[in-house]
Design a protein around this motif. Sequence first.
Motif, PDB file in Angstrom:
ATOM      1  N   UNK A 273      -4.940  19.541 -10.614  1.00  0.00           N
ATOM      2  CA  UNK A 273      -6.282  18.374  -9.884  1.00  0.00           C
ATOM      3  C   UNK A 273      -6.199  16.955 -10.384  1.00  0.00           C
ATOM      4  N   UNK A 274      -5.536  17.036 -11.751  1.00  0.00           N
ATOM      5  CA  UNK A 274      -5.517  15.703 -12.853  1.00  0.00           C
ATOM      6  C   UNK A 274      -4.453  14.968 -12.010  1.00  0.00           C
ATOM      7  N   UNK A 275      -3.260  15.741 -11.946  1.00  0.00           N
ATOM      8  CA  UNK A 275      -2.306  14.613 -11.449  1.00  0.00           C
ATOM      9  C   UNK A 275      -2.750  13.945  -9.692  1.00  0.00           C
ATOM     10  N   UNK A 276      -3.496  14.350  -9.232  1.00  0.00           N
ATOM     11  CA  UNK A 276      -3.601  13.953  -7.959  1.00  0.00           C
ATOM     12  C   UNK A 276      -4.612  13.299  -8.273  1.00  0.00           C
ATOM     13  N   UNK A 277      -5.514  13.323  -8.625  1.00  0.00           N
ATOM     14  CA  UNK A 277      -6.822  12.168  -9.605  1.00  0.00           C
ATOM     15  C   UNK A 277      -6.220  11.257 -10.241  1.00  0.00           C
ATOM     16  N   UNK A 278      -5.629  11.174 -11.008  1.00  0.00           N
ATOM     17  CA  UNK A 278      -4.249  10.041 -11.579  1.00  0.00           C
ATOM     18  C   UNK A 278      -4.107   9.369 -11.013  1.00  0.00           C
ATOM     19  N   UNK A 279      -3.183   9.647  -9.862  1.00  0.00           N
ATOM     20  CA  UNK A 279      -2.238   9.440  -9.230  1.00  0.00           C
ATOM     21  C   UNK A 279      -2.822   8.212  -8.047  1.00  0.00           C
ATOM     22  N   UNK A 280      -4.182   9.180  -7.677  1.00  0.00           N
ATOM     23  CA  UNK A 280      -5.344   8.757  -6.379  1.00  0.00           C
ATOM     24  C   UNK A 280      -5.631   7.308  -7.225  1.00  0.00           C
ATOM     25  N   UNK A 281      -6.152   7.557  -8.718  1.00  0.00           N
ATOM     26  CA  UNK A 281      -7.005   5.939  -9.258  1.00  0.00           C
ATOM     27  C   UNK A 281      -5.546   5.204  -9.579  1.00  0.00           C
ATOM     28  N   UNK A 282      -4.279   5.247  -9.711  1.00  0.00           N
ATOM     29  CA  UNK A 282      -3.039   4.657 -10.158  1.00  0.00           C
ATOM     30  C   UNK A 282      -3.466   3.804  -8.949  1.00  0.00           C
ATOM     31  N   UNK A 283      -3.375   4.358  -7.147  1.00  0.00           N
ATOM     32  CA  UNK A 283      -3.321   3.105  -6.161  1.00  0.00           C
ATOM     33  C   UNK A 283      -4.443   2.621  -5.943  1.00  0.00           C
ATOM     34  N   UNK A 284      -5.353   2.901  -5.877  1.00  0.00           N
ATOM     35  CA  UNK A 284      -6.701   2.642  -6.150  1.00  0.00           C
ATOM     36  C   UNK A 284      -6.539   1.547  -7.723  1.00  0.00           C
ATOM     37  N   UNK A 285      -5.723   1.169  -8.325  1.00  0.00           N
ATOM     38  CA  UNK A 285      -6.110   0.342  -9.036  1.00  0.00           C
ATOM     39  C   UNK A 285      -4.861  -0.765  -8.556  1.00  0.00           C
ATOM     40  N   UNK A 286      -3.734  -0.312  -8.639  1.00  0.00           N
ATOM     41  CA  UNK A 286      -2.377  -1.572  -7.666  1.00  0.00           C
ATOM     42  C   UNK A 286      -3.611  -1.726  -6.264  1.00  0.00           C
ATOM     43  N   UNK A 287      -4.290  -1.560  -5.692  1.00  0.00           N
ATOM     44  CA  UNK A 287      -4.280  -2.136  -4.229  1.00  0.00           C
ATOM     45  C   UNK A 287      -5.970  -3.350  -4.935  1.00  0.00           C
ATOM     46  N   UNK A 288      -6.863  -3.073  -5.778  1.00  0.00           N
ATOM     47  CA  UNK A 288      -7.693  -4.013  -5.827  1.00  0.00           C
ATOM     48  C   UNK A 288      -6.900  -5.145  -6.280  1.00  0.00           C
ATOM     49  N   UNK A 289      -5.639  -4.789  -7.100  1.00  0.00           N
ATOM     50  CA  UNK A 289      -4.808  -6.332  -7.853  1.00  0.00           C
ATOM     51  C   UNK A 289      -4.454  -6.747  -7.233  1.00  0.00           C
ATOM     52  N   UNK A 290      -3.443  -6.306  -6.024  1.00  0.00           N
ATOM     53  CA  UNK A 290      -3.091  -6.727  -4.939  1.00  0.00           C
ATOM     54  C   UNK A 290      -4.121  -7.658  -3.957  1.00  0.00           C
ATOM     55  N   UNK A 291      -5.173  -7.022  -4.276  1.00  0.00           N
ATOM     56  CA  UNK A 291      -6.091  -7.853  -2.631  1.00  0.00           C
ATOM     57  C   UNK A 291      -6.441  -9.130  -4.460  1.00  0.00           C
ATOM     58  N   UNK A 292      -7.387  -8.826  -5.367  1.00  0.00           N
ATOM     59  CA  UNK A 292      -7.012 -10.292  -6.411  1.00  0.00           C
ATOM     60  C   UNK A 292      -6.119 -11.548  -6.432  1.00  0.00           C
ATOM     61  N   UNK A 293      -5.009 -11.078  -6.183  1.00  0.00           N
ATOM     62  CA  UNK A 293      -3.726 -12.113  -6.308  1.00  0.00           C
ATOM     63  C   UNK A 293      -3.452 -12.247  -5.242  1.00  0.00           C
ATOM     64  N   UNK A 294      -3.778 -11.999  -4.049  1.00  0.00           N
ATOM     65  CA  UNK A 294      -3.830 -12.574  -2.906  1.00  0.00           C
ATOM     66  C   UNK A 294      -5.001 -13.696  -2.636  1.00  0.00           C
ATOM     67  N   UNK A 295      -6.092 -13.048  -3.512  1.00  0.00           N
ATOM     68  CA  UNK A 295      -7.426 -14.108  -3.369  1.00  0.00           C
ATOM     69  C   UNK A 295      -7.101 -15.162  -3.632  1.00  0.00           C
ATOM     70  N   UNK A 296      -6.270 -15.041  -4.723  1.00  0.00           N
ATOM     71  CA  UNK A 296      -5.669 -16.642  -6.357  1.00  0.00           C
ATOM     72  C   UNK A 296      -5.095 -17.179  -5.588  1.00  0.00           C
ATOM     73  N   UNK A 297      -3.846 -16.785  -4.634  1.00  0.00           N
ATOM     74  CA  UNK A 297      -2.990 -17.545  -4.889  1.00  0.00           C
ATOM     75  C   UNK A 297      -3.548 -18.106  -2.821  1.00  0.00           C
ATOM     76  N   UNK A 298      -4.954 -17.759  -2.321  1.00  0.00           N
ATOM     77  CA  UNK A 298      -4.628 -18.335  -1.515  1.00  0.00           C
ATOM     78  C   UNK A 298      -6.347 -19.456  -1.088  1.00  0.00           C
ATOM     79  N   UNK A 299      -6.608 -18.690  -2.526  1.00  0.00           N
ATOM     80  CA  UNK A 299      -7.584 -20.546  -3.810  1.00  0.00           C
ATOM     81  C   UNK A 299      -6.199 -21.732  -3.390  1.00  0.00           C
TER      82      UNK A 299
END
Length: 107
Positions: free
Chosen positions: A1-27
Amino acid sequence: MTTFDDRENAFENKFARDEEFQFKVTARRNKLVGLWAAEKMGLTPEEADAYAKSVVQADFEEAGDEDVIRKLLGDITSAGVETDDAAIRAALDAKLVEARRQFIEEA
């Protein structure tokens, strides 16, 4: 299960970074379009900076760009400058490209 957990965490982190980037660009885009509008209205550099900040703040009123467009259109026409919705939307599009470019260059 660790591989799936790691993968899920990676996707969540990427999503958070993308959202933060989009917020900064819009501002940044809103600040740039605020400076553009301030120049059209003939504001001083100090007034232009304060106005650009007020445009950034206006974006928090509702989702989407309509709150910013409404503010810009109202303020520019109140200053006696001829403009329309299409011109403001075009400026928003141009400043979005510029804001993205600035962030990419900073990285």
